[in-house]
Design a protein around this motif. Sequence first.
Motif, PDB file in Angstrom:
ATOM      1  N   SER B 206      84.372  45.588  29.210  1.00 58.55           N
ATOM      2  CA  SER B 206      83.594  44.406  29.579  1.00 58.55           C
ATOM      3  C   SER B 206      83.894  44.003  31.005  1.00 58.55           C
ATOM      4  O   SER B 206      83.033  43.500  31.706  1.00 58.55           O
ATOM      5  N   LYS B 207      85.120  44.332  31.477  1.00 63.80           N
ATOM      6  CA  LYS B 207      85.429  44.047  32.883  1.00 63.80           C
ATOM      7  C   LYS B 207      84.560  44.931  33.775  1.00 63.80           C
ATOM      8  O   LYS B 207      83.992  44.497  34.757  1.00 63.80           O
ATOM      9  N   GLU B 208      84.416  46.207  33.360  1.00 64.98           N
ATOM     10  CA  GLU B 208      83.602  47.154  34.134  1.00 64.98           C
ATOM     11  C   GLU B 208      82.158  46.696  34.195  1.00 64.98           C
ATOM     12  O   GLU B 208      81.529  46.731  35.231  1.00 64.98           O
ATOM     13  N   SER B 209      81.615  46.275  33.047  1.00 63.66           N
ATOM     14  CA  SER B 209      80.200  45.930  33.051  1.00 63.66           C
ATOM     15  C   SER B 209      79.979  44.600  33.776  1.00 63.66           C
ATOM     16  O   SER B 209      78.938  44.380  34.375  1.00 63.66           O
ATOM     17  N   ASN B 210      80.996  43.729  33.774  1.00 66.08           N
ATOM     18  CA  ASN B 210      80.895  42.502  34.570  1.00 66.08           C
ATOM     19  C   ASN B 210      80.811  42.837  36.048  1.00 66.08           C
ATOM     20  O   ASN B 210      79.999  42.287  36.780  1.00 66.08           O
ATOM     21  N   ASN B 211      81.671  43.774  36.462  1.00 69.40           N
ATOM     22  CA  ASN B 211      81.637  44.189  37.866  1.00 69.40           C
ATOM     23  C   ASN B 211      80.294  44.813  38.201  1.00 69.40           C
ATOM     24  O   ASN B 211      79.764  44.643  39.273  1.00 69.40           O
ATOM     25  N   HIS B 212      79.775  45.541  37.224  1.00 72.14           N
ATOM     26  CA  HIS B 212      78.501  46.224  37.424  1.00 72.14           C
ATOM     27  C   HIS B 212      77.394  45.207  37.651  1.00 72.14           C
ATOM     28  O   HIS B 212      76.566  45.344  38.536  1.00 72.14           O
ATOM     29  N   ASP B 213      77.397  44.147  36.811  1.00 71.65           N
ATOM     30  CA  ASP B 213      76.342  43.132  36.908  1.00 71.65           C
ATOM     31  C   ASP B 213      76.392  42.401  38.240  1.00 71.65           C
ATOM     32  O   ASP B 213      75.376  41.938  38.745  1.00 71.65           O
ATOM     33  N   LYS B 214      77.618  42.332  38.782  1.00 76.80           N
ATOM     34  CA  LYS B 214      77.750  41.541  40.007  1.00 76.80           C
ATOM     35  C   LYS B 214      77.178  42.272  41.215  1.00 76.80           C
ATOM     36  O   LYS B 214      76.985  41.684  42.268  1.00 76.80           O
TER      37      LYS B 214
END
Lengths: 215, 215
Positions: B206-214
């Motif tokens: 979820s940290k990875e996908s948060n970074n992705h969304d940003k």
Amino acid sequence: MAIGYPNGKSYSHSAENNKKNQVKKTAHSFSKRGMSLEDDINASNETYLSRNKAVIHKKPTPVQIVQVDYPKRSAAVIKEAYFRQASTTDYNGVYQGFYLDFEAKETQNKRSFPLKNFHEHQILHMKQCLAQQAICFVIMRFTSVNRLFLLEARVLIDYWDLKNNEGRKSIPLEELEKNGYELYYGLSPRIPFLDVVDVLIEKSFSKESNNHDKR
Amino acid sequence: MAIGYPNGKSYSHSAENNKKNQVKKTAHSFSKRGMSLEDDINASNETYLSRNKAVIHKKPTPVQIVQVDYPKRSAAVIKEAYFRQASTTDYNGVYQGFYLDFEAKETQNKRSFPLKNFHEHQILHMKQCLAQQAICFVIMRFTSVNRLFLLEARVLIDYWDLKNNEGRKSIPLEELEKNGYELYYGLSPRIPFLDVVDVLIEKSFSKESNNHDKR
């Protein structure tokens, strides 16, 4: 850790830059005739570690310790111990998030690699690791002709099963050339096996995306 | 491998089904008072292996072998050897493609965990593994009160750096409750640490996908 030098040949800087383009290297260029495969792999692991490229270590030989002496003002001395059989392969570690697991084997044979050099517990361990999506392989050295191959565990396991089912005793050199990846000695690392691991990782990703496209 | 039984309490089948819903378990339910943390972890690893869930092994103690006798018709006997310092943590393996690496430590203290139980080379190894995206942690046992915690390596390393910079000597229990994950003894596996590893994996995705969304 002393850096080894090629066998009498002077090291040409352009040789390293051209290394990736060379399909075939003279096997004698950088090999350490007197060094064992294990020494070369350990040195390569140290190179990779010092460059923060991977963390790979050889597992210590397991021993069953029976008696230890504790002399005054001296280090403890193990006075009686026995070799235990390892339940795993010799090498493992981490590279870019991937779990790597491998065994190193040598033979004096010139034309084929004996399967009896491997042991049931090592094959079993490889099967267990593959089931967990490990990157698992063996590094095999033909000592007398100084050639090195990296063979994926799943391919080795296929040969191993043939051994049990069809009496196959060894893997011919020609088949290793076809089904394995030849490794060429370098200066540092001595055995650049991560270059082949990169290929295996690429392969596994394109296999995944192929499966994805087929859905 | 003998399966241990709880300390005198009869095992209720519904207890295991309810286990996941219980926020807090009586620490005494399944703990083996006489068994070391290492024994419990080794047994848990064997459980995980037998269920094809993960391949995790303790690394053998490294020894420097000086003298070996080879009696006739008997096993080789190591007659002189010395303990070498390990350059890694004690445990590693593979779980669903992830490289796991951890250390196990115990203390008799009741209220805080001494940082001197850890050694520089272990901390260095953890840093190296984290740089390769390993899942890296410690399992810590407060023996006198029989409580277990899993602490992520990056959190331990922060405390370790405080030790060097600000004289911090230990991690208070309250901070472990807050920054770590309490583990509760079970029957099989005795220490279900992979349940927490699952949480860590989720967290990292979820940290990875948060970074992705940003982006």
